[in-house]
Design a protein around this motif. Sequence first.
Motif, PDB file in Angstrom:
ATOM      1  N   VAL A  20      -4.838  -3.905   8.158  1.00 29.67           N
ATOM      2  CA  VAL A  20      -5.200  -2.580   8.669  1.00 29.67           C
ATOM      3  C   VAL A  20      -6.349  -1.981   7.843  1.00 29.67           C
ATOM      4  O   VAL A  20      -6.878  -0.918   8.162  1.00 29.67           O
ATOM      5  N   ALA A  21      -6.755  -2.682   6.794  1.00 24.03           N
ATOM      6  CA  ALA A  21      -7.695  -2.118   5.819  1.00 24.03           C
ATOM      7  C   ALA A  21      -9.130  -2.115   6.333  1.00 24.03           C
ATOM      8  O   ALA A  21      -9.519  -2.951   7.148  1.00 24.03           O
ATOM      9  N   HIS A  23       6.534   2.783  -8.893  1.00 29.20           N
ATOM     10  CA  HIS A  23       5.422   3.634  -8.440  1.00 29.20           C
ATOM     11  C   HIS A  23       5.989   4.952  -7.922  1.00 29.20           C
ATOM     12  O   HIS A  23       6.839   4.969  -7.016  1.00 29.20           O
ATOM     13  N   CYS A  75      -2.025  -2.602   3.773  1.00 36.25           N
ATOM     14  CA  CYS A  75      -2.452  -1.200   3.871  1.00 36.25           C
ATOM     15  C   CYS A  75      -3.057  -0.768   2.537  1.00 36.25           C
ATOM     16  O   CYS A  75      -2.845   0.361   2.081  1.00 36.25           O
ATOM     17  N   GLY A 114      -0.570   4.473   0.094  1.00 34.94           N
ATOM     18  CA  GLY A 114      -1.304   5.632   0.605  1.00 34.94           C
ATOM     19  C   GLY A 114      -0.693   6.132   1.905  1.00 34.94           C
ATOM     20  O   GLY A 114       0.409   5.719   2.307  1.00 34.94           O
ATOM     21  N   MET A 124      -8.458   3.740  13.932  1.00 31.70           N
ATOM     22  CA  MET A 124      -7.916   5.080  14.234  1.00 31.70           C
ATOM     23  C   MET A 124      -7.141   5.611  13.037  1.00 31.70           C
ATOM     24  O   MET A 124      -6.769   4.850  12.134  1.00 31.70           O
ATOM     25  N   ASN A 125      -6.866   6.898  13.070  1.00 29.95           N
ATOM     26  CA  ASN A 125      -6.052   7.528  12.037  1.00 29.95           C
ATOM     27  C   ASN A 125      -4.613   7.006  12.094  1.00 29.95           C
ATOM     28  O   ASN A 125      -4.107   6.654  13.155  1.00 29.95           O
ATOM     29  N   ASN A 133      -7.118  -0.615  12.678  1.00 31.14           N
ATOM     30  CA  ASN A 133      -8.030  -0.059  11.672  1.00 31.14           C
ATOM     31  C   ASN A 133      -9.044   0.913  12.248  1.00 31.14           C
ATOM     32  O   ASN A 133      -9.809   1.503  11.490  1.00 31.14           O
ATOM     33  N   GLY A 174       0.826  -1.206   0.000  1.00 27.04           N
ATOM     34  CA  GLY A 174       0.000   0.000   0.000  1.00 27.04           C
ATOM     35  C   GLY A 174       0.852   1.243   0.000  1.00 27.04           C
ATOM     36  O   GLY A 174       1.795   1.365   0.794  1.00 27.04           O
ATOM     37  N   ASP A 209      -7.938  -8.000  -4.492  1.00 24.88           N
ATOM     38  CA  ASP A 209      -7.204  -7.885  -5.765  1.00 24.88           C
ATOM     39  C   ASP A 209      -5.703  -7.718  -5.490  1.00 24.88           C
ATOM     40  O   ASP A 209      -4.865  -8.339  -6.132  1.00 24.88           O
ATOM     41  N   VAL A 220      -1.421   5.483   4.900  1.00 22.73           N
ATOM     42  CA  VAL A 220      -1.223   4.450   5.919  1.00 22.73           C
ATOM     43  C   VAL A 220       0.069   3.675   5.647  1.00 22.73           C
ATOM     44  O   VAL A 220       0.897   3.479   6.546  1.00 22.73           O
ATOM     45  N   GLY A 221       0.248   3.238   4.419  1.00 23.33           N
ATOM     46  CA  GLY A 221       1.468   2.509   4.080  1.00 23.33           C
ATOM     47  C   GLY A 221       2.715   3.343   4.346  1.00 23.33           C
ATOM     48  O   GLY A 221       3.706   2.855   4.914  1.00 23.33           O
ATOM     49  N   SER A 245       3.302  -2.189  -4.477  1.00 23.54           N
ATOM     50  CA  SER A 245       2.189  -1.572  -5.201  1.00 23.54           C
ATOM     51  C   SER A 245       1.951  -2.360  -6.481  1.00 23.54           C
ATOM     52  O   SER A 245       2.578  -3.385  -6.722  1.00 23.54           O
ATOM     53  N   ARG A 246       1.031  -1.847  -7.329  1.00 19.44           N
ATOM     54  CA  ARG A 246       0.759  -2.545  -8.586  1.00 19.44           C
ATOM     55  C   ARG A 246       1.880  -2.374  -9.584  1.00 19.44           C
ATOM     56  O   ARG A 246       1.932  -3.079 -10.592  1.00 19.44           O
ATOM     57  N   SER A 291      -6.397  -0.272  -0.179  1.00 21.63           N
ATOM     58  CA  SER A 291      -7.810   0.103  -0.193  1.00 21.63           C
ATOM     59  C   SER A 291      -8.652  -1.148   0.090  1.00 21.63           C
ATOM     60  O   SER A 291      -8.485  -2.179  -0.569  1.00 21.63           O
ATOM     61  N   GLY A 292      -9.557  -1.037   1.064  1.00 24.84           N
ATOM     62  CA  GLY A 292     -10.337  -2.222   1.430  1.00 24.84           C
ATOM     63  C   GLY A 292     -11.152  -2.765   0.268  1.00 24.84           C
ATOM     64  O   GLY A 292     -11.332  -3.980   0.139  1.00 24.84           O
TER      65      GLY A 292
HETATM   66  N1  LIG Z   1      -6.185   6.820   6.408  1.00 22.42           N
HETATM   67  C1  LIG Z   1      -6.144   6.304   7.636  1.00 22.42           C
HETATM   68  O1  LIG Z   1      -5.624   6.922   8.581  1.00 22.42           O
HETATM   69  C2  LIG Z   1      -6.711   4.931   7.869  1.00 22.42           C
HETATM   70  C3  LIG Z   1      -7.013   4.526   9.157  1.00 22.42           C
HETATM   71  C4  LIG Z   1      -7.467   3.224   9.389  1.00 22.42           C
HETATM   72  C5  LIG Z   1      -7.575   2.338   8.319  1.00 22.42           C
HETATM   73  N2  LIG Z   1      -7.318   2.766   7.069  1.00 22.42           N
HETATM   74  C6  LIG Z   1      -7.398   1.806   5.959  1.00 22.42           C
HETATM   75  O2  LIG Z   1      -6.076   1.584   5.491  1.00 22.42           O
HETATM   76  C7  LIG Z   1      -6.090   1.266   4.101  1.00 22.42           C
HETATM   77  C8  LIG Z   1      -5.118   2.180   3.356  1.00 22.42           C
HETATM   78  O3  LIG Z   1      -5.617   3.499   3.378  1.00 22.42           O
HETATM   79  P1  LIG Z   1      -4.844   4.657   2.583  1.00 22.42           P
HETATM   80  O4  LIG Z   1      -5.683   5.847   2.674  1.00 22.42           O
HETATM   81  O5  LIG Z   1      -3.429   4.710   3.009  1.00 22.42           O
HETATM   82  O6  LIG Z   1      -4.761   4.113   1.079  1.00 22.42           O
HETATM   83  P2  LIG Z   1      -5.909   3.810   0.006  1.00 22.42           P
HETATM   84  O7  LIG Z   1      -5.965   4.961  -0.937  1.00 22.42           O
HETATM   85  O8  LIG Z   1      -7.165   3.378   0.661  1.00 22.42           O
HETATM   86  O9  LIG Z   1      -5.275   2.534  -0.754  1.00 22.42           O
HETATM   87  C9  LIG Z   1      -4.125   2.700  -1.517  1.00 22.42           C
HETATM   88  C10 LIG Z   1      -3.596   1.369  -1.971  1.00 22.42           C
HETATM   89  O10 LIG Z   1      -4.637   0.555  -2.550  1.00 22.42           O
HETATM   90  C11 LIG Z   1      -4.126   0.016  -3.770  1.00 22.42           C
HETATM   91  N3  LIG Z   1      -5.198  -0.202  -4.764  1.00 22.42           N
HETATM   92  C12 LIG Z   1      -6.144   0.699  -5.153  1.00 22.42           C
HETATM   93  N4  LIG Z   1      -6.900   0.163  -6.129  1.00 22.42           N
HETATM   94  C13 LIG Z   1      -6.428  -1.088  -6.354  1.00 22.42           C
HETATM   95  C14 LIG Z   1      -6.782  -2.138  -7.255  1.00 22.42           C
HETATM   96  N5  LIG Z   1      -7.786  -2.001  -8.135  1.00 22.42           N
HETATM   97  N6  LIG Z   1      -6.080  -3.289  -7.202  1.00 22.42           N
HETATM   98  C15 LIG Z   1      -5.051  -3.433  -6.330  1.00 22.42           C
HETATM   99  N7  LIG Z   1      -4.656  -2.470  -5.456  1.00 22.42           N
HETATM  100  C16 LIG Z   1      -5.334  -1.319  -5.483  1.00 22.42           C
HETATM  101  C17 LIG Z   1      -3.193   1.071  -4.296  1.00 22.42           C
HETATM  102  O11 LIG Z   1      -2.298   0.458  -5.200  1.00 22.42           O
HETATM  103  P3  LIG Z   1      -1.165   1.319  -5.957  1.00 22.42           P
HETATM  104  O12 LIG Z   1      -0.109   1.537  -4.915  1.00 22.42           O
HETATM  105  O13 LIG Z   1      -0.710   0.415  -7.046  1.00 22.42           O
HETATM  106  O14 LIG Z   1      -1.776   2.590  -6.428  1.00 22.42           O
HETATM  107  C18 LIG Z   1      -2.537   1.568  -3.030  1.00 22.42           C
HETATM  108  O15 LIG Z   1      -1.390   0.812  -2.708  1.00 22.42           O
HETATM  109  C19 LIG Z   1      -7.543   1.407   3.656  1.00 22.42           C
HETATM  110  O16 LIG Z   1      -8.142   0.141   3.628  1.00 22.42           O
HETATM  111  C20 LIG Z   1      -8.168   2.277   4.731  1.00 22.42           C
HETATM  112  O17 LIG Z   1      -9.568   2.054   4.882  1.00 22.42           O
HETATM  113  C21 LIG Z   1      -6.915   4.037   6.819  1.00 22.42           C
END
Ligand SMILES: NC(=O)c1ccc[n+]([C@@H]2O[C@H](COP(=O)([O-])OP(=O)(O)OC[C@H]3O[C@@H](n4cnc5c(N)ncnc54)[C@H](OP(=O)(O)O)[C@@H]3O)[C@@H](O)[C@H]2O)c1
Length: 217
Positions: A93-94, A35, A67, A9, A135-136, A133, A7, A75, A11-12, A30-31, A69-70
Amino acid sequence: MRIAVLGTGNVGKTIGSRLVELGHEVTMGSRSADHEGANEWAASAGDNAGVGTFADAASWGEIVFNCTSGAHTLDALGLAGADNLNGKVIVDVANPLDFSEGFPPSLSVKDTDSLAEQVQRAYPDARVVKTLNTMNCGIMVDPSKLDGGDHVVFVSGNDDAAKADVTALLRDFGWTADQIIDLGDISTARGTEMFLPLWLRIMRSRGNADFNIAIVG
Ligand SMILES: NC(=O)c1ccc[n+]([C@@H]2O[C@H](COP(=O)([O-])OP(=O)(O)OC[C@H]3O[C@@H](n4cnc5c(N)ncnc54)[C@H](OP(=O)(O)O)[C@@H]3O)[C@@H](O)[C@H]2O)c1
């Protein structure tokens, strides 16, 4: 330890940077093998940070953080490959948030199932532990960000040894033993994932993400 962070994003990047800071080697998956966001992260995180595809990272890592996208976790893990996940701890964490209809998102799985259980069923030889999962991401890796030591992190999973490994990492992040609540098997992740609709409404109401759950009573 060699740790794969799947991941790119916030979180990663946040978890990856903290793991490097703690002395681990991290490969962000990543994909794409090239990247832009992952490359920028690795350049800023230091010598122990690398990048690769989901499969590169998962095959190299001794432990794997999910980390992604849920909505696309299955995938992403499919691209990582079952052979690269078998036997390993997957720290999930997703959250299964579906933003296709805008805000608020719906949960793509709930009530009688969870994303964590879907991952565990898809990879029965991996050891899935759901945590962090609720919290921020800034709080995930630095619980001292919040005043007061009474807020908590939950752990769900079928494998006690895997939960012990993850608990040790949580302790390294700064969580005390009292703050870490083992909810039980992986089905208990339904509750933490279904907290998200409330988490999102609290975030909107407060106007920030600097809060967490504390248990009183
Ligand atoms: N933001 C927070 O503080 C927080 C808190 C708790 C839990 N979460 C959870 O943590 C996770 C990550 O959140 P985030 O905001 O850091 O990132 P995100 O935008 O939710 O996910 C980004 C990742 O998902 C991958 N992805 C997206 N579409 C895809 C597809 N079609 N096939 C395969 N992979 C795909 C992306 O791949 P690429 O790298 O190839 O683009 C990227 O690595 C989420 O599930 C979110 O709900 C977030």
